[in-house]
Design a protein around this motif. Sequence first.
Motif, PDB file in Angstrom:
ATOM      1  N   PHE A 191       0.814  -1.157   0.192  1.00  0.00           N
ATOM      2  CA  PHE A 191       0.116  -0.062   0.014  1.00  0.00           C
ATOM      3  C   PHE A 191       0.835   1.250   0.176  1.00  0.00           C
ATOM      4  CE2 PHE A 191      -2.221   3.228   2.686  1.00  0.00           C
ATOM      5  CZ  PHE A 191      -3.027   3.460   1.543  1.00  0.00           C
ATOM      6  N   LYS A 192       0.651   2.118  -0.833  1.00  0.00           N
ATOM      7  CA  LYS A 192       1.377   3.311  -1.080  1.00  0.00           C
ATOM      8  C   LYS A 192       0.927   4.816  -0.801  1.00  0.00           C
ATOM      9  CE  LYS A 192       5.375   1.450  -2.334  1.00  0.00           C
ATOM     10  NZ  LYS A 192       6.620   1.544  -1.575  1.00  0.00           N
ATOM     11  N   GLY A 193      -0.687   4.790  -1.095  1.00  0.00           N
ATOM     12  CA  GLY A 193      -1.163   5.805  -0.934  1.00  0.00           C
ATOM     13  C   GLY A 193      -2.638   6.053  -1.360  1.00  0.00           C
ATOM     14  N   ILE A 194      -3.283   7.300  -1.240  1.00  0.00           N
ATOM     15  CA  ILE A 194      -4.777   7.426  -1.703  1.00  0.00           C
ATOM     16  C   ILE A 194      -4.775   8.850  -2.580  1.00  0.00           C
ATOM     17  CG2 ILE A 194      -5.560   6.325   0.412  1.00  0.00           C
ATOM     18  CD1 ILE A 194      -6.159   9.230   1.404  1.00  0.00           C
ATOM     19  N   LEU A 195      -5.700   8.797  -3.410  1.00  0.00           N
ATOM     20  CA  LEU A 195      -6.262   9.796  -4.316  1.00  0.00           C
ATOM     21  C   LEU A 195      -7.772   9.912  -3.971  1.00  0.00           C
ATOM     22  CD1 LEU A 195      -4.390   7.795  -6.144  1.00  0.00           C
ATOM     23  CD2 LEU A 195      -4.532   9.650  -7.686  1.00  0.00           C
ATOM     24  N   VAL A 196      -8.180  11.384  -3.443  1.00  0.00           N
ATOM     25  CA  VAL A 196      -9.425  11.630  -3.316  1.00  0.00           C
ATOM     26  C   VAL A 196     -10.016  12.684  -4.054  1.00  0.00           C
ATOM     27  CG1 VAL A 196     -11.241  12.268  -1.604  1.00  0.00           C
ATOM     28  CG2 VAL A 196      -9.413  10.353  -0.999  1.00  0.00           C
ATOM     29  N   GLY A 197     -11.091  12.839  -4.873  1.00  0.00           N
ATOM     30  CA  GLY A 197     -11.299  14.029  -5.496  1.00  0.00           C
ATOM     31  C   GLY A 197     -12.650  14.626  -4.908  1.00  0.00           C
ATOM     32  N   ASN A 198     -12.632  15.846  -4.559  1.00  0.00           N
ATOM     33  CA  ASN A 198     -13.753  16.606  -4.177  1.00  0.00           C
ATOM     34  C   ASN A 198     -14.554  15.483  -3.159  1.00  0.00           C
ATOM     35  OD1 ASN A 198     -13.410  17.566  -6.929  1.00  0.00           O
ATOM     36  ND2 ASN A 198     -14.875  19.085  -6.360  1.00  0.00           N
ATOM     37  N   GLY A 199     -13.680  15.406  -1.947  1.00  0.00           N
ATOM     38  CA  GLY A 199     -14.073  14.481  -0.964  1.00  0.00           C
ATOM     39  C   GLY A 199     -14.902  14.935   0.135  1.00  0.00           C
ATOM     40  N   TRP A 200     -16.133  14.128   0.526  1.00  0.00           N
ATOM     41  CA  TRP A 200     -16.844  14.604   1.677  1.00  0.00           C
ATOM     42  C   TRP A 200     -16.146  13.934   2.816  1.00  0.00           C
ATOM     43  CZ3 TRP A 200     -19.989  18.207   2.945  1.00  0.00           C
ATOM     44  CH2 TRP A 200     -20.823  18.040   3.977  1.00  0.00           C
ATOM     45  N   THR A 201     -15.230  14.406   3.663  1.00  0.00           N
ATOM     46  CA  THR A 201     -14.491  13.654   4.688  1.00  0.00           C
ATOM     47  C   THR A 201     -14.675  14.044   6.229  1.00  0.00           C
ATOM     48  OG1 THR A 201     -12.634  13.303   2.863  1.00  0.00           O
ATOM     49  CG2 THR A 201     -12.218  13.078   5.413  1.00  0.00           C
ATOM     50  N   ASP A 202     -15.267  15.354   6.245  1.00  0.00           N
ATOM     51  CA  ASP A 202     -15.137  16.002   7.504  1.00  0.00           C
ATOM     52  C   ASP A 202     -16.199  17.072   7.569  1.00  0.00           C
ATOM     53  OD1 ASP A 202     -14.618  16.409  10.325  1.00  0.00           O
ATOM     54  OD2 ASP A 202     -12.936  18.032   9.749  1.00  0.00           O
ATOM     55  N   PRO A 203     -17.599  16.624   7.526  1.00  0.00           N
ATOM     56  CA  PRO A 203     -18.670  17.416   7.483  1.00  0.00           C
ATOM     57  C   PRO A 203     -18.824  18.603   8.039  1.00  0.00           C
ATOM     58  CG  PRO A 203     -19.258  15.178   7.380  1.00  0.00           C
ATOM     59  CD  PRO A 203     -18.007  15.108   7.759  1.00  0.00           C
ATOM     60  N   ILE A 204     -18.706  18.740   9.308  1.00  0.00           N
ATOM     61  CA  ILE A 204     -18.829  19.776  10.086  1.00  0.00           C
ATOM     62  C   ILE A 204     -17.801  21.037   9.715  1.00  0.00           C
ATOM     63  CG2 ILE A 204     -17.188  19.119  12.032  1.00  0.00           C
ATOM     64  CD1 ILE A 204     -19.465  20.304  14.061  1.00  0.00           C
ATOM     65  N   VAL A 238      -0.586  11.315  -0.127  1.00  0.00           N
ATOM     66  CA  VAL A 238      -1.926  11.460  -0.083  1.00  0.00           C
ATOM     67  C   VAL A 238      -2.248  12.833  -1.020  1.00  0.00           C
ATOM     68  CG1 VAL A 238      -4.012  12.521   1.010  1.00  0.00           C
ATOM     69  CG2 VAL A 238      -2.466  10.811   2.269  1.00  0.00           C
ATOM     70  N   LEU A 239      -3.054  12.493  -1.945  1.00  0.00           N
ATOM     71  CA  LEU A 239      -3.579  13.490  -2.823  1.00  0.00           C
ATOM     72  C   LEU A 239      -5.019  13.953  -2.864  1.00  0.00           C
ATOM     73  CD1 LEU A 239      -3.232  15.416  -5.446  1.00  0.00           C
ATOM     74  CD2 LEU A 239      -3.691  13.357  -7.003  1.00  0.00           C
ATOM     75  N   LEU A 240      -5.283  15.092  -2.372  1.00  0.00           N
ATOM     76  CA  LEU A 240      -6.595  15.651  -2.493  1.00  0.00           C
ATOM     77  C   LEU A 240      -6.648  16.543  -3.605  1.00  0.00           C
ATOM     78  CD1 LEU A 240      -7.444  16.672   1.114  1.00  0.00           C
ATOM     79  CD2 LEU A 240      -7.591  14.246   0.113  1.00  0.00           C
ATOM     80  N   PHE A 241      -7.709  16.414  -4.520  1.00  0.00           N
ATOM     81  CA  PHE A 241      -7.945  17.319  -5.954  1.00  0.00           C
ATOM     82  C   PHE A 241      -9.314  17.658  -5.595  1.00  0.00           C
ATOM     83  CE2 PHE A 241      -8.367  12.876  -7.256  1.00  0.00           C
ATOM     84  CZ  PHE A 241      -9.601  13.025  -8.048  1.00  0.00           C
ATOM     85  N   THR A 242      -9.441  18.948  -6.356  1.00  0.00           N
ATOM     86  CA  THR A 242     -10.872  19.638  -5.978  1.00  0.00           C
ATOM     87  C   THR A 242     -11.029  20.376  -7.529  1.00  0.00           C
ATOM     88  OG1 THR A 242     -10.413  20.177  -3.852  1.00  0.00           O
ATOM     89  CG2 THR A 242     -12.189  21.343  -4.833  1.00  0.00           C
ATOM     90  N   GLY A 243     -12.059  20.355  -8.028  1.00  0.00           N
ATOM     91  CA  GLY A 243     -12.477  21.210  -9.323  1.00  0.00           C
ATOM     92  C   GLY A 243     -13.188  22.287  -8.811  1.00  0.00           C
ATOM     93  N   ASN A 244     -12.607  23.507  -9.534  1.00  0.00           N
ATOM     94  CA  ASN A 244     -12.772  24.584  -8.881  1.00  0.00           C
ATOM     95  C   ASN A 244     -14.250  25.397  -9.185  1.00  0.00           C
ATOM     96  OD1 ASN A 244     -12.359  25.149 -11.787  1.00  0.00           O
ATOM     97  ND2 ASN A 244     -11.774  27.153 -11.391  1.00  0.00           N
ATOM     98  N   PHE A 245     -14.934  24.342 -10.186  1.00  0.00           N
ATOM     99  CA  PHE A 245     -16.387  24.903 -10.335  1.00  0.00           C
ATOM    100  C   PHE A 245     -17.508  23.969  -9.386  1.00  0.00           C
ATOM    101  CE2 PHE A 245     -14.915  26.927 -14.480  1.00  0.00           C
ATOM    102  CZ  PHE A 245     -14.855  28.191 -13.992  1.00  0.00           C
TER     103      PHE A 245
END
Length: 352
Positions: free
Chosen positions: A110-123, A259-266
């Motif tokens: 196991f090397k890592g994760i990729l998450v796009g526009n992720g709902w992780t910590d709602p509050i 760890v990679l988090l990526f977010t679409g700006n629109f």
Amino acid sequence: MSMFMWGPLVISDKLNVTINSYSLSQEFSIIYVDNPVGTGFSYTNDSNGYCKDQQTIAQNLYEFIQQFYIVFDDYRSNDLYIGGQSYAGKYVPSFGHYLIQMSHISKLNFKGILVGNGWTDPINQISYDKTLLSLGLIDENEAKEVKQLQQNIKNCTKSKDYRKAFEWEEQLLTSIEKPSYLTNTTGYQQFYDIHQSEDIKGFINVDQYLTQKSVRNAIHVGDVVYNLSSSVVMKYMEEDIYKTAEPNLTAIIDSGSKVLLFTGNFDIIVGIESTNGLLFNKNWKYYNDYNKAKRNIWRVNANDTQIAGYEKSFDNFSHVIVRNAGHCSMLDQPRATLDMANRFIKSIPFGQ
């Protein structure tokens, strides 16, 4: 669904299948999993088979990957990355953390994760008032109403009344039975991309394609119903929606895994403001170093006139903003998304 976004095939509006020129499968071997049980073509005939929390989902995925390597042992030595988008902002960190916990038994690479526009910590991520006001989709009076509904959600979350928090969210944003406050206020039928006020065709195309009899026969699913989304699964998962998976994400970062988090700006529903809410409330050990790091302008090719986005990183953590993308960057910007994944996994700097 992910197979038709990250994968080798694209479904047109006329339900024709074409090759995805920017599929991640050009560079990597990929496994697609219908998760949790009851979504996609996955199913159970036992009510106990449905998941209610991230721990159960992580254990199920762990059992799946173990069985996969038993059958396909040649792949066991390969580097393993886990990726997903949206609510997978919980699935992926939870599964990744469980893999780390079980590493002494599983022996996976196991090397890592990729998450796009992720709902992780709602509050800390719910921020529709600021996002919609800045986009001009609501005015200041409407923003006050949205802020109050958001506060109701946060209050319920703090008191651990997660089911009530979800009921407030339905009133604000996601109601299926009747139009939500934001649908009535903005006129938007979806909140995944500011460019489209109607439902996104890419989702509809996949749903319609996979319900065709000829397709169902070809992929041998019999009478199993395809569920792009499932009200049954939602019912079992209601208590999970406003719980946080942030500790799992932090644990992965602190372990040294990439760890990679990526977010679409629109994106509206989990956009820049939402991701910043997650990042600004992090407790991982290198957060201050990351916060001071220089942000890079990212182009797919150095001679491109158009910018693909922006990247900021420190040590094993990276956050990428994908320019001109909504909730699903792989649908909106497939060339950039492929380049982003390639750079992250192969450790190629974004500033080059």
